[in-house]
Design an enzyme around this catalytic site. Sequence first.
Site, PDB file in Angstrom:
ATOM      1  N   ALA A  90       0.809  -1.328   0.105  1.00  0.00           N
ATOM      2  CA  ALA A  90      -0.060   0.011  -0.005  1.00  0.00           C
ATOM      3  C   ALA A  90       0.987   1.144  -0.105  1.00  0.00           C
ATOM      4  O   ALA A  90       1.915   1.157   0.545  1.00  0.00           O
ATOM      5  CB  ALA A  90      -0.914   0.073   1.232  1.00  0.00           C
ATOM      6  N   LYS A  91       0.588   2.260  -0.569  1.00  0.00           N
ATOM      7  CA  LYS A  91       1.239   3.716  -0.789  1.00  0.00           C
ATOM      8  C   LYS A  91       1.405   4.030   0.763  1.00  0.00           C
ATOM      9  O   LYS A  91       2.528   4.437   0.907  1.00  0.00           O
ATOM     10  CB  LYS A  91       0.148   4.553  -1.699  1.00  0.00           C
ATOM     11  N   ARG A  92       0.425   4.078   1.388  1.00  0.00           N
ATOM     12  CA  ARG A  92       0.691   4.767   2.906  1.00  0.00           C
ATOM     13  C   ARG A  92       1.453   3.955   3.783  1.00  0.00           C
ATOM     14  O   ARG A  92       2.215   4.147   4.676  1.00  0.00           O
ATOM     15  CB  ARG A  92      -0.700   4.713   3.786  1.00  0.00           C
TER      16      ARG A  92
ATOM     17  N   GLY B  71       4.315   2.768   2.386  1.00  0.00           N
ATOM     18  CA  GLY B  71       5.657   2.930   1.598  1.00  0.00           C
ATOM     19  C   GLY B  71       5.768   2.260   0.191  1.00  0.00           C
ATOM     20  O   GLY B  71       6.710   2.164  -0.346  1.00  0.00           O
TER      21      GLY B  71
END
Length: 499
Positions: A255-257, A259
Amino acid sequence: MASGDGPRLRMAPSPTGFLQLGNVRTFLFDYLYARGHDGALVLRIEDTDAERSTPEAEAYLVDALHWLGIQWDEGPDIGGAHGPYRQTERTGYREVAARLTETGHAYECFCTREELEQDRRQQQERGEAPRYSGRCYGLSEEQRARLRAEGREASIRFHVPTGRSISWNDRVYGHTSFEGDALGDFVILRPNGLPIYNFANVVDDHEQEITIVVRGQQHLSNTPLQILLYEALDWSIPEFAHLPDVLDQNRQRLAKRRGAKGVTEYREEGYLPEAVVNVLALLGWSPPGGEEFLSLDDLCRQFSFDRVQRSNAAFDPARLDWFNGQYIRRMPLTDLIVAAAPFLQRTGLVPTGALSEEERARLSRILPHVRERVRTLAEIPSMVEFLYRDPSGLGVDSFQVKDLKRRDLAQTSEALEAVQDAVDRLEEWTPEALLAAMDGVAVRLDWRRGELLMAVRIAITGKTVTPPLIESLEVLGRAVTMARLERARRALAVVGADV
Ligand code: GLU
């Protein structure tokens, strides 16, 4: 690639300006299956979230997928017979919702956000799983008129029939079943007329004649809702293939959040699309013959859902590095030059625009040596910098390295002078002649070959790690080599005298 009666698959991204590798793997499997089965692939933009779904976000997706080599037969950029390919351009959702209301499968729901929130809290306090209370189900025409008169706006909510279990034979997870009573009636259309994901997805998949829906397993719980919609509309139900998660190094979903990088960051960092595709295909799938290196064409021929594992697969950046290095080593030299050019231009070593003939010739001489030593294209500039620039800041410190610890500055200076003399006398500027000259000096001065080459390497490049030195000198040419040896020797002699 579409043959008419082959399978139809779709990639249905919600454009956010970011595409992580887990989603790329889903789209890759869509592509591989469609290609391998003479089917058609549709790109459909699920852009009902107006805030994030900008034209730039869509362009990003198209660009990222093209970079990977994933092509589609129908989509917003190329059109097709089953458009529109953006959900915001489809006008028919309201009519379909109205049909469901008329047939008693859906109803107007006037509940406010606060009411729904309160229901949820009470259910939680009672230890129940949250689901719609059914408050607006079965309202009379008068009750609805009164609520409307109060200024309340209605969503359209689908009524889940009681006592049903909903099941399907998943292409990956096999027989999968959900109890309908646990689902709760769900909203399909917002008061503003915009469709909710499950509904829009079903209408689009139907209109676009999708026969296999491939998506991440986080959507497993949406599938029973969608099946109920297909049934209520009397539409044929596609097959489903849910894919296990792609995990990060901490075994959490990418997930982007947390990293995870977007796929275009890998491009920026010098990864090749072939390597990214290869690594992603092997995340949770394996070829029957167990090969490691697979091109898109190989993958199209071999891919099948029955070899997709049900367990989650972790993405290992080191594995991508390794594959990328291997692909850099294996690609045709002319392709490597083209791929490396933007990285050389970005660092200002090579002018932007088309490469000159001279530049190509130079790169085709050095890159065969460099490619053995890098994992990404972004590592190439620092490896070839010495060809373009004199080493900067060369001084005493530069020579005080582990490999030269047995030598003082005066000895190093003397050795460089001897190398200068020896190579100056060479009739031919060839690797063999250069090596023979170095060896001659080493024997005469009683230096090890490695020591001497290190001193020359630092003198010429300012670095301790470079492509093979002899070949580098060959490409650099006699004049520059001589000038740099002289410069380095002087730097050492001057400082040496002061000490
Ligand atoms: N837009 C949805 C997503 O990106 C599509 C899911 C699906 O394939 O049905 O998750």
